[in-house]
Design a protein around this motif. Structure first.
Motif, PDB file in Angstrom:
ATOM      1  N   TYR A  54       0.852  -1.188   0.000  1.00 42.73           N
ATOM      2  CA  TYR A  54       0.000   0.000   0.000  1.00 42.73           C
ATOM      3  C   TYR A  54       0.889   1.240   0.000  1.00 42.73           C
ATOM      4  O   TYR A  54       2.058   1.188   0.411  1.00 42.73           O
ATOM      5  N   GLY A  55       0.324   2.356  -0.419  1.00 44.98           N
ATOM      6  CA  GLY A  55       1.076   3.597  -0.420  1.00 44.98           C
ATOM      7  C   GLY A  55       1.485   4.054   0.963  1.00 44.98           C
ATOM      8  O   GLY A  55       2.467   4.783   1.125  1.00 44.98           O
ATOM      9  N   ASP A  56       0.729   3.624   1.987  1.00 44.79           N
ATOM     10  CA  ASP A  56       1.038   4.022   3.371  1.00 44.79           C
ATOM     11  C   ASP A  56       1.390   2.839   4.257  1.00 44.79           C
ATOM     12  O   ASP A  56       1.239   2.898   5.472  1.00 44.79           O
ATOM     13  N   SER A  57       1.890   1.761   3.657  1.00 48.56           N
ATOM     14  CA  SER A  57       2.282   0.591   4.453  1.00 48.56           C
ATOM     15  C   SER A  57       3.410   0.940   5.422  1.00 48.56           C
ATOM     16  O   SER A  57       3.510   0.379   6.509  1.00 48.56           O
ATOM     17  N   ILE A  58       4.278   1.864   4.990  1.00 53.80           N
ATOM     18  CA  ILE A  58       5.385   2.329   5.830  1.00 53.80           C
ATOM     19  C   ILE A  58       5.281   3.851   5.917  1.00 53.80           C
ATOM     20  O   ILE A  58       5.229   4.530   4.881  1.00 53.80           O
ATOM     21  N   SER A  59       5.225   4.379   7.116  1.00 55.20           N
ATOM     22  CA  SER A  59       5.025   5.828   7.259  1.00 55.20           C
ATOM     23  C   SER A  59       6.021   6.421   8.246  1.00 55.20           C
ATOM     24  O   SER A  59       6.656   5.703   9.032  1.00 55.20           O
ATOM     25  N   GLN A  60       6.146   7.731   8.185  1.00 51.53           N
ATOM     26  CA  GLN A  60       7.036   8.471   9.067  1.00 51.53           C
ATOM     27  C   GLN A  60       6.388   9.825   9.344  1.00 51.53           C
ATOM     28  O   GLN A  60       5.938  10.500   8.409  1.00 51.53           O
ATOM     29  N   GLN A  61       6.331  10.188  10.598  1.00 52.48           N
ATOM     30  CA  GLN A  61       5.643  11.420  10.978  1.00 52.48           C
ATOM     31  C   GLN A  61       6.238  12.616  10.237  1.00 52.48           C
ATOM     32  O   GLN A  61       7.445  12.774  10.127  1.00 52.48           O
ATOM     33  N   GLY A  62       5.345  13.456   9.719  1.00 52.73           N
ATOM     34  CA  GLY A  62       5.778  14.676   9.057  1.00 52.73           C
ATOM     35  C   GLY A  62       6.138  14.512   7.597  1.00 52.73           C
ATOM     36  O   GLY A  62       6.595  15.469   6.966  1.00 52.73           O
ATOM     37  N   GLN A  63       5.940  13.322   7.030  1.00 50.30           N
ATOM     38  CA  GLN A  63       6.291  13.080   5.633  1.00 50.30           C
ATOM     39  C   GLN A  63       5.154  12.353   4.924  1.00 50.30           C
ATOM     40  O   GLN A  63       4.481  11.501   5.512  1.00 50.30           O
ATOM     41  N   ALA A  64       4.923  12.704   3.674  1.00 47.36           N
ATOM     42  CA  ALA A  64       3.907  11.999   2.893  1.00 47.36           C
ATOM     43  C   ALA A  64       4.301  10.526   2.780  1.00 47.36           C
ATOM     44  O   ALA A  64       5.469  10.216   2.497  1.00 47.36           O
ATOM     45  N   THR A  68       7.903   8.489   2.039  1.00 50.19           N
ATOM     46  CA  THR A  68       8.532   7.544   2.960  1.00 50.19           C
ATOM     47  C   THR A  68       8.810   6.217   2.258  1.00 50.19           C
ATOM     48  O   THR A  68       9.869   5.598   2.461  1.00 50.19           O
ATOM     49  N   LEU A  69       7.866   5.782   1.432  1.00 52.68           N
ATOM     50  CA  LEU A  69       8.071   4.556   0.668  1.00 52.68           C
ATOM     51  C   LEU A  69       9.296   4.682  -0.222  1.00 52.68           C
ATOM     52  O   LEU A  69      10.097   3.742  -0.334  1.00 52.68           O
ATOM     53  N   ALA A 105      -7.163  10.915  -9.362  1.00 51.82           N
ATOM     54  CA  ALA A 105      -6.522  11.682  -8.288  1.00 51.82           C
ATOM     55  C   ALA A 105      -5.771  10.754  -7.348  1.00 51.82           C
ATOM     56  O   ALA A 105      -6.190   9.619  -7.102  1.00 51.82           O
ATOM     57  N   VAL A 106      -4.660  11.217  -6.801  1.00 51.07           N
ATOM     58  CA  VAL A 106      -3.943  10.502  -5.745  1.00 51.07           C
ATOM     59  C   VAL A 106      -4.530  10.935  -4.401  1.00 51.07           C
ATOM     60  O   VAL A 106      -4.800  12.120  -4.188  1.00 51.07           O
ATOM     61  N   ASP A 107      -4.744   9.983  -3.517  1.00 53.38           N
ATOM     62  CA  ASP A 107      -5.246  10.278  -2.177  1.00 53.38           C
ATOM     63  C   ASP A 107      -4.286  11.263  -1.501  1.00 53.38           C
ATOM     64  O   ASP A 107      -3.101  10.971  -1.338  1.00 53.38           O
ATOM     65  N   SER A 108      -4.802  12.418  -1.109  1.00 52.19           N
ATOM     66  CA  SER A 108      -3.940  13.457  -0.519  1.00 52.19           C
ATOM     67  C   SER A 108      -3.292  12.999   0.778  1.00 52.19           C
ATOM     68  O   SER A 108      -2.265  13.547   1.184  1.00 52.19           O
ATOM     69  N   ASP A 109      -3.873  11.981   1.444  1.00 50.70           N
ATOM     70  CA  ASP A 109      -3.247  11.446   2.649  1.00 50.70           C
ATOM     71  C   ASP A 109      -1.965  10.687   2.337  1.00 50.70           C
ATOM     72  O   ASP A 109      -1.147  10.434   3.230  1.00 50.70           O
ATOM     73  N   LEU A 110      -1.779  10.300   1.068  1.00 47.46           N
ATOM     74  CA  LEU A 110      -0.587   9.555   0.658  1.00 47.46           C
ATOM     75  C   LEU A 110       0.471  10.448   0.035  1.00 47.46           C
ATOM     76  O   LEU A 110       1.671  10.194   0.160  1.00 47.46           O
ATOM     77  N   GLY A 111       0.041  11.474  -0.665  1.00 49.67           N
ATOM     78  CA  GLY A 111       0.951  12.337  -1.401  1.00 49.67           C
ATOM     79  C   GLY A 111       0.284  12.796  -2.673  1.00 49.67           C
ATOM     80  O   GLY A 111      -0.925  13.007  -2.716  1.00 49.67           O
ATOM     81  N   LYS A 455       0.066  -1.518   9.249  1.00 50.26           N
ATOM     82  CA  LYS A 455       0.875  -0.370   8.851  1.00 50.26           C
ATOM     83  C   LYS A 455       2.095  -0.284   9.775  1.00 50.26           C
ATOM     84  O   LYS A 455       1.991  -0.513  10.980  1.00 50.26           O
ATOM     85  N   LEU A 456       3.241   0.078   9.212  1.00 46.48           N
ATOM     86  CA  LEU A 456       4.501   0.056   9.953  1.00 46.48           C
ATOM     87  C   LEU A 456       5.118   1.445  10.027  1.00 46.48           C
ATOM     88  O   LEU A 456       5.096   2.203   9.052  1.00 46.48           O
ATOM     89  N   ASP A 457       5.683   1.767  11.178  1.00 46.27           N
ATOM     90  CA  ASP A 457       6.411   3.010  11.364  1.00 46.27           C
ATOM     91  C   ASP A 457       7.853   2.809  10.903  1.00 46.27           C
ATOM     92  O   ASP A 457       8.518   1.851  11.306  1.00 46.27           O
ATOM     93  N   LEU A 458       8.355   3.728  10.077  1.00 48.59           N
ATOM     94  CA  LEU A 458       9.670   3.544   9.469  1.00 48.59           C
ATOM     95  C   LEU A 458      10.790   3.416  10.505  1.00 48.59           C
ATOM     96  O   LEU A 458      11.630   2.522  10.397  1.00 48.59           O
ATOM     97  N   SER A 459      10.792   4.268  11.504  1.00 49.78           N
ATOM     98  CA  SER A 459      11.884   4.227  12.475  1.00 49.78           C
ATOM     99  C   SER A 459      11.868   2.931  13.279  1.00 49.78           C
ATOM    100  O   SER A 459      12.917   2.326  13.532  1.00 49.78           O
TER     101      SER A 459
END
Length: 564
Positions: A54-64, A68-69, A105-111, A455-459
């Motif tokens: 998924y586009g948001d499978s890996i996320s990092q606070q403050g970054q689309a 992060t992917l 359209a791209v989901d704005s929550d993803l970028g 969903k996974l946090d990058l750090s």
């Protein structure tokens, strides 16, 4: 030639009277997108492989999340996996992305599209075209309800008093859903998958033109591969099964003609979670899908490991090899899209005619024992049958009490089969990262498929990947190593020959390639040592050791034997 091909397909679908105007509109779209597609590679080879995420499978606070992917992929996957399949990245209302509100359209929550263009700098991308249905919140459907003329033939109205019993039901929802239009009229709309997924009416030429414009837009914006989601359902005829109808195949052929002409190197991949012969019908005569999902592979591999017996898997693979020799090798632009795990569960229907009911029942029991769930489908006679096993693939293969090393060994053995099999391999992000069941996510959401969509946090992820001896560390390190080895061997090209070896019920074995580019794959799928006896010795690409023609494989050990 191109115009004649289009005319032929359009006439078959919509009749001679409408064909001229429809063809003119198609050619206008072709002109609109001509020359805007990146220079894609003409075909796939042994270096081709996919990550499914998924586009948001890996996320990092403050970054689309799409940015992060890119950060993660550039660091860990460059030179390892060539393609990234981003599951629906559009605005949506349900089904984790598969009820699309706006295809363009791209989901704005993803970028946004710029994030995808940046990701495409180092990877080819695969986009989902969820064109069988659209969200009830979409402008298309809301426009229909409010009476906008442009959308009045975009959807399928049917009388609930008519007999819909022959319609294939992939989920336990009614085939029709009532809606009230702005003028007070109640209409019953075709909804194959859920009340929030409104089927689109491809009998309307305007819908066909929308689909062509969307496909060409995706190809022009980094979509080297386009996955046609649930594509078998796009044409409806009451009184039929409403799946795999001739018109469905003709539409895909038309799309293929247009893409091959306008977006050279763009690949169509059909997703049809059905029995094998129905699935491979989407190859057509090498004029339909470039790749079809290899749906029997996940359940048959799981069955082999759970039963500690390769015989069913081997027999199926033998038949597949003959089929491949007859149908695929002659056509240089068709092959299988192989996977074991995905965002969905493990399909059961593809095993029809291959596994016994008792085998399927065993798998259902094992999945439930290991914390998973079984989804059922409604049959036309009112009964229900297993449709999908919802469980993380690593958790399905292993026992909760297994050690980290045991879990890794079992799982990597299964992944080695995926990497060896004829076709192109696709690795789900949780498989690459050594994840297990997300029971909490499933229970909190009430959605069975969330067991394998954490969903996974990058750090946090980076810390776990660096932890020497952890499950994530072992699996990700070894799987990326195997992918690198695979990409260096011409024997693993989708065009290379495959011969299945019938060694013993505890082993699964293949020969890939020919002449000097030959690799023999042997895998022990049991917890006991197994003896392998071949006609030749060789060099094991996995361990770096020379092996004689007779050797012992420890529990879940596998070799890629390069012939001397």
């Amino acid at each position: 030639m191109f115009k004649n091909q289009i005319r032929e397909k359009v006439t078959l679908l919509y009749g001679q009277e409408q064909a001229g105007q429809i063809c003119e509109s198609i050619l206008t779209l072709v002109e609109k997108w001509q020359g805007k597609t990146p220079a894609y590679q003409p075909w796939v080879d042994q270096t081709s492989s996919y990550l499914i995420t998924y586009g948001d499978s890996i996320s990092q606070q403050g970054q689309a999340p799409l940015a992060t992917l890119k950060t993660f992929a550039d660091k860990h996957l460059k030179g390892v996996l060539s393609n990234i399949h981003i599951l629906p990245m559009f605005p949506y209302t349900s089904d984790d992305g598969f009820s699309v509100v706006d295809y363009r359209a791209v989901d704005s929550d993803l970028g946004d599209w710029s994030d995808l263009n940046a990701l495409a700098e180092n990877f080819d991308l695969m986009y989902d075209c969820v064109i069988n249905h659209i969200s009830q919140s979409s402008d298309w459907f809301q426009g229909y309800l409010t009476g906008e003329e442009a959308y009045q033939d975009y959807f399928i109205v049917s009388d609930p008093a008519l007999d819909h019993s022959s319609v294939t039901r992939p989920r336990a929802f009614p085939v029709l859903t009532p809606f009230q239009k702005a003028d007070g009229e109640t209409v019953h709309i075709w909804t194959t998958f859920s009340p929030d997924q409104i089927d689109i009416n491809f009998k309307s030429p305007k819908v066909l033109l929308e689909s062509i414009d969307i496909l060409l837009m995706y190809a022009a914006n980094g979509g080297r591969s386009i996955r046609l989601d649930a594509i078998g359902f796009i044409w409806k005829v009451l009184g039929s099964s409403c799946i795999h109808l001739p018109q469905t195949h003709e539409i895909i052929k038309l799309w293929r003609i247009i893409l091959d002409h306008t977006a050279k190197g763009c690949l169509l991949i059909t997703e049809t979670n059905v029995p094998h012969q129905e699935n491979i019908s989407y190859f057509g005569n090498a004029d339909e899908a470039h790749m079809v999902y290899q749906f029997p592979l996940p359940p048959l591999t799981l069955h082999a490991f759970l039963s500690q017996d390769s015989r069913v898997l081997t027999k199926w693979a033998e038949g597949l090899t003959l089929e491949a020799a007859a149908n695929l090798q002659a056509a240089s632009k068709t092959t299988y899209f192989n996977f074991l795990a995905s965002h969905d569960g493990i399909g059961v229907r593809p095993t029809e005619g291959i596994l016994k009911d008792s085998d399927r029942s065993m798998m259902c029991r094992e999945v439930e024992r290991k914390g998973g769930r079984v989804n059922y489908k409604n049959n036309s006679d009112g009964s229900q049958s297993p449709y999908e096993l919802n469980i993380n693939y690593l958790s399905a293969l292993t026992e909760p009490a297994d050690s980290t090393q045991q879990k890794a060994a079992k799982f990597l053995a299964a992944q080695s089969l995926l990497l060896s099999f004829i076709g192109v391999p696709a690795v789900y992000y949780h498989s690459l990262l050594g994840s297990e069941n997300d029971i909490q996510g499933m229970q909190e959401s009430g959605i069975n498929r969330r067991i394998n969509r954490e969903k996974l946090d990058l750090s946090v992820l980076e810390t776990e990947l660096m932890e020497e001896g952890s499950l994530r560390n072992i699996i990700c390190t070894e799987l990326t190593r195997l992918l690198r080895i695979r990409s260096s061997q011409a024997a693993f090209s989708p065009q290379s020959k495959q011969q299945v070896l019938n060694l013993s019920c505890g082993l699964f074995a293949l020969i890939r390639g020919e002449d000097e580019d030959t690799v023999t794959y042997v895998m022990n799928l049991t917890e006991q040592p197994q003896q392998a006896s071949l006609l030749y010795s060789g060099y094991d690409l996995v361990s770096g050791r020379k092996l004689n023609s007779e050797f012992t494989l420890e529990a879940y050990q596998f070799v890629w034997l390069k012939h001397h």
